[in-house]
Scaffold this active site. Structure first.
Site, PDB file in Angstrom:
ATOM      1  N   GLU A   1       0.794  -1.235   0.000  1.00  0.00           N
ATOM      2  CA  GLU A   1       0.000   0.000   0.000  1.00  0.00           C
ATOM      3  C   GLU A   1       0.828   1.287   0.000  1.00  0.00           C
ATOM      4  OE1 GLU A   1      -2.612  -0.419   3.391  1.00  0.00           O
ATOM      5  OE2 GLU A   1      -3.636  -2.139   2.532  1.00  0.00           O
TER       6      GLU A   1
ATOM      7  N   ASN B   1       1.911  -5.277  -3.075  1.00  0.00           N
ATOM      8  CA  ASN B   1       0.547  -5.667  -2.678  1.00  0.00           C
ATOM      9  C   ASN B   1      -0.297  -4.425  -2.387  1.00  0.00           C
ATOM     10  OD1 ASN B   1      -1.232  -7.861  -1.798  1.00  0.00           O
ATOM     11  ND2 ASN B   1      -0.949  -7.075   0.285  1.00  0.00           N
TER      12      ASN B   1
ATOM     13  N   HIS C   1     -10.403  -6.729  -1.071  1.00  0.00           N
ATOM     14  CA  HIS C   1     -11.381  -6.520  -0.001  1.00  0.00           C
ATOM     15  C   HIS C   1     -12.582  -5.872  -0.684  1.00  0.00           C
ATOM     16  CE1 HIS C   1      -8.514  -7.541   3.072  1.00  0.00           C
ATOM     17  NE2 HIS C   1      -7.641  -6.690   2.567  1.00  0.00           N
TER      18      HIS C   1
ATOM     19  N   GLU D   1      -5.829 -11.131  -0.334  1.00  0.00           N
ATOM     20  CA  GLU D   1      -6.539 -10.871   0.930  1.00  0.00           C
ATOM     21  C   GLU D   1      -8.052 -10.827   0.725  1.00  0.00           C
ATOM     22  OE1 GLU D   1      -5.049  -7.404   3.015  1.00  0.00           O
ATOM     23  OE2 GLU D   1      -2.975  -7.824   2.465  1.00  0.00           O
TER      24      GLU D   1
ATOM     25  N   ASP E   1     -11.929 -10.880   0.811  1.00  0.00           N
ATOM     26  CA  ASP E   1     -13.130 -11.054   1.639  1.00  0.00           C
ATOM     27  C   ASP E   1     -14.240 -10.237   0.994  1.00  0.00           C
ATOM     28  OD1 ASP E   1     -12.250  -8.477   2.501  1.00  0.00           O
ATOM     29  OD2 ASP E   1     -11.589  -9.225   4.452  1.00  0.00           O
TER      30      ASP E   1
HETATM   31  C1  XIL Z   1      -5.106  -6.172   9.159  1.00  0.00           C
HETATM   32  C2  XIL Z   1      -5.281  -7.306  10.129  1.00  0.00           C
HETATM   33  O1  XIL Z   1      -6.208  -8.214   9.594  1.00  0.00           O
HETATM   34  C3  XIL Z   1      -5.729  -6.782  11.474  1.00  0.00           C
HETATM   35  O2  XIL Z   1      -5.730  -7.816  12.435  1.00  0.00           O
HETATM   36  C4  XIL Z   1      -4.795  -5.663  11.947  1.00  0.00           C
HETATM   37  O3  XIL Z   1      -5.308  -5.105  13.126  1.00  0.00           O
HETATM   38  C5  XIL Z   1      -4.652  -4.600  10.898  1.00  0.00           C
HETATM   39  O4  XIL Z   1      -4.233  -5.196   9.683  1.00  0.00           O
HETATM   40  N1  XIL Z   1      -4.546  -4.752   4.319  1.00  0.00           N
HETATM   41  C6  XIL Z   1      -3.429  -5.437   4.700  1.00  0.00           C
HETATM   42  C7  XIL Z   1      -3.453  -6.262   5.928  1.00  0.00           C
HETATM   43  O5  XIL Z   1      -2.446  -5.498   3.951  1.00  0.00           O
HETATM   44  O6  XIL Z   1      -2.210  -6.323   6.568  1.00  0.00           O
HETATM   45  C8  XIL Z   1      -4.487  -5.745   6.896  1.00  0.00           C
HETATM   46  O7  XIL Z   1      -4.564  -6.672   7.962  1.00  0.00           O
HETATM   47  C9  XIL Z   1      -5.827  -5.589   6.218  1.00  0.00           C
HETATM   48  C10 XIL Z   1      -5.749  -4.597   5.086  1.00  0.00           C
END
Ligand code: XIL
Length: 320
Positions: A129, A172, A208, A238, A240
């Site tokens: 990011e 990423n 996401h 990631e 969801d």
């Molecule tokens: C999130 C975790 O799931 C949480 O437990 C933590 O508090 C914050 O980070 N993008 C990412 C991940 O790259 O590392 C993040 O994970 C979610 C968003």
């Protein structure tokens, strides 16, 4: 048939983010992860604040636990993440270091961490990011940009590669599944890094998403094509699918959720260019969405009792 056996027939790695605590304390959680997945990403255990909570001190307990667990169960590990603006320890965030000192700190950290897990990590998210809120440029306020300048990106890739020549190195980010301002910027950025000979091997689409913000399938496939035409691997890192959103009722979204999982993943599987898909958590009680964004949401494949949801069967169908 489990997701991992379905995925194997497609030559796809299928993964989940895992929590060290849950792995340590919950046998059902452990068993389900072994049964269904062949790739795991430590959800937090490989972040800077966990690895190095105090200056010159390293804590590898949870990461070791996860890596050993994966190796004992024939699973690969995706390391997440070396350089990010978030989850940075206070000593570093508040420290008053010169640019040269920041460089040395970053160098020592990457060398130490990548070396510690050398040969045990299939891929590292080297940079996570890096863009600003408008998505059309680097985040000039981000910790690493402010302290090291834009070269921090190539520096991090070079350092990681010099320590582990076999790990795949990824950039990423979220919201780049579609063709949009942000993915255009990242496309150019990665193209330039490759032209310069920087060792970057893949791009991670976090994914996401939710019913009101999921990618257009055709654009997503074109997007995957263009990144893979650069010679990069494209992994879903990631995924969801949120169901709470002000524009629709939760009930309407519950119906849409499996449809979204299925439509997106079928399109990806059929296209045949993505070779790893990771969900950001095993079940709805182990999800960053439910514990930090909306506790009424249920974005994952298993419910709080670890029972498979319609979303699970939709993913299985997509892989089939
Ligand atoms: C999130 C975790 O799931 C949480 O437990 C933590 O508090 C914050 O980070 N993008 C990412 C991940 O790259 O590392 C993040 O994970 C979610 C968003």
């Amino acid at each position: 048939m489990s997701l991992k056996s379905l995925a194997k027939k497609r030559n796809i790695l299928i993964g989940t983010a895992v929590s060290g605590n849950a792995l340590r304390n919950n046998a059902d959680y452990r068993n389900l992860i072994v049964q269904e997945f062949n790739l795991i990403t430590p959800e937090n255990a490989m972040k800077w604040e966990v690895f190095s909570p105090k200056r010159n001190t390293f804590a590898f307990d949870d990461a070791d636990l996860i890596v050993d667990f994966a190796r004992n169960n024939n699973q690969k590990v995706h390391g997440h993440t070396l350089v990010w603006d978030k989850q940075i320890p206070d000593w570093l965030k508040r420290g008053n270091f010169s640019k040269k000192e920041f460089h040395t700190i970053l160098e020592k950290y990457i060398n130490r961490v990548v070396d510690r897990f050398k040969g045990k990590i299939i891929a590292w998210d080297v940079i996570n990011e890096a863009l600003g809120d408008c998505n059309d440029d680097y985040d000039g306020d981000s910790f690493w940009y402010k302290n090291l300048g834009i070269d921090y990106i190539e520096t991090a890739f070079n350092l990681a590669h010099s320590t582990d020549k076999n790990a795949l190195l990824f950039y990423n980010d979220w919201g780049i599944e579609d063709i949009n301002v942000k993915s255009n910027f990242i496309y150019k950025m990665l193209e330039n890094l490759l032209i310069k000979g920087v060792p970057v091997h893949g791009v991670g689409f976090q994914m996401h998403i939710g019913p009101n913000f999921s990618p257009n399938i055709k654009n997503m496939r074109d997007n995957i094509d263009r990144f893979s035409d650069l010679g990069l691997k494209v992994w879903i890192t990631e995924m969801d699918v949120r169901i709470t959103d002000s524009r629709c009722t939760k009930e309407e979204f519950e119906i849409k959720q499996p449809e979204i999982y299925k439509a997106i993943l079928s399109a990806i599987v059929e296209q045949g260019k993505v070779d790893a898909i990771t969900f950001w958590g095993l079940d709805d009680s182990h999800s960053w969405i439910t514990y930090s964004l909306d506790k009424n949401d249920s974005p994952l494949l298993f419910d709080k009792d670890l029972k498979p949801k319609s979303a699970y069967y939709a993913v299985a169908d997509a892989l089939r």
